[in-house]
Design a protein around this motif. Structure first.
Motif, PDB file in Angstrom:
ATOM      1  N   VAL A   6       8.771  14.140  16.330  1.00 58.09           N
ATOM      2  CA  VAL A   6       8.772  13.801  14.905  1.00 58.09           C
ATOM      3  C   VAL A   6       9.746  12.649  14.645  1.00 58.09           C
ATOM      4  O   VAL A   6       9.419  11.697  13.929  1.00 58.09           O
ATOM      5  N   ALA A   7      10.920  12.714  15.254  1.00 56.05           N
ATOM      6  CA  ALA A   7      11.920  11.651  15.081  1.00 56.05           C
ATOM      7  C   ALA A   7      11.422  10.345  15.674  1.00 56.05           C
ATOM      8  O   ALA A   7      11.602   9.270  15.096  1.00 56.05           O
ATOM      9  N   ALA A  11      10.710   6.894  13.644  1.00 57.39           N
ATOM     10  CA  ALA A  11      11.317   5.619  14.028  1.00 57.39           C
ATOM     11  C   ALA A  11      10.247   4.550  14.225  1.00 57.39           C
ATOM     12  O   ALA A  11      10.416   3.392  13.804  1.00 57.39           O
ATOM     13  N   MET A  12       9.147   4.922  14.851  1.00 57.64           N
ATOM     14  CA  MET A  12       8.052   3.970  15.055  1.00 57.64           C
ATOM     15  C   MET A  12       7.430   3.556  13.717  1.00 57.64           C
ATOM     16  O   MET A  12       7.097   2.391  13.515  1.00 57.64           O
ATOM     17  N   LYS A  16       7.355  -0.204  12.311  1.00 59.92           N
ATOM     18  CA  LYS A  16       6.077  -0.803  11.913  1.00 59.92           C
ATOM     19  C   LYS A  16       6.134  -1.279  10.465  1.00 59.92           C
ATOM     20  O   LYS A  16       5.659  -2.367  10.146  1.00 59.92           O
ATOM     21  N   ALA A  17       6.728  -0.495   9.585  1.00 59.24           N
ATOM     22  CA  ALA A  17       6.848  -0.888   8.179  1.00 59.24           C
ATOM     23  C   ALA A  17       7.704  -2.149   8.041  1.00 59.24           C
ATOM     24  O   ALA A  17       7.373  -3.054   7.273  1.00 59.24           O
TER      25      ALA A  17
END
Length: 122
Positions: A6-7, A11-12, A16-17
């Motif tokens: 989940v972490a 982070a990904m 990406k954002a």
């Protein structure tokens, strides 16, 4: 899914954002640095960085400090990354054309006096 998964996904998603929001800025920075790395001439490098600053102003509103940081990084970092800026060894032989007068002659005389070449052919 585990907490680590989940972490990692969070982070990904954050990365990406960030890249989605800033991809044009990153493109300008990378292209400017790559093109600046190709120039050995200081004036050409300065014009490339100036064009990068203009392009940067079109995609965001940088502060004076950000312009300065961008310019310094674009000027000093590319030579460290570029194969063009690596000094070639002066060994072996060199062949100079047009050495009967002018710049060719001056080049031959300079190479004979100061270089590490074993032979200078003119």
């Amino acid at each position: 899914p585990s907490r680590a998964d989940v972490a990692s996904n969070a982070a990904m998603d954050a990365a990406k954002a960030f890249l989605d929001a800033n991809h044009l800025i990153m493109d300008v920075v990378v292209v400017t640095m790559v093109v600046a790395a190709l120039h050995r001439n200081y004036l050409h490098k300065a014009f490339t960085i100036g064009a990068g600053c203009v392009a940067l102003s079109k995609v965001c509103e940088p502060t004076t400090l950000q312009y300065a940081a961008f310019s310094l990084v674009a000027y000093f970092v590319p030579p460290l990354l570029s194969p063009i800026s690596k000094k070639q060894p002066e060994t072996g032989a060199v062949f100079v054309t047009g050495a009967d007068s002018g710049m060719g002659e001056a080049t031959v005389l300079h190479l004979c006096k100061t270089s590490g070449y074993d032979r200078v052919y003119a």
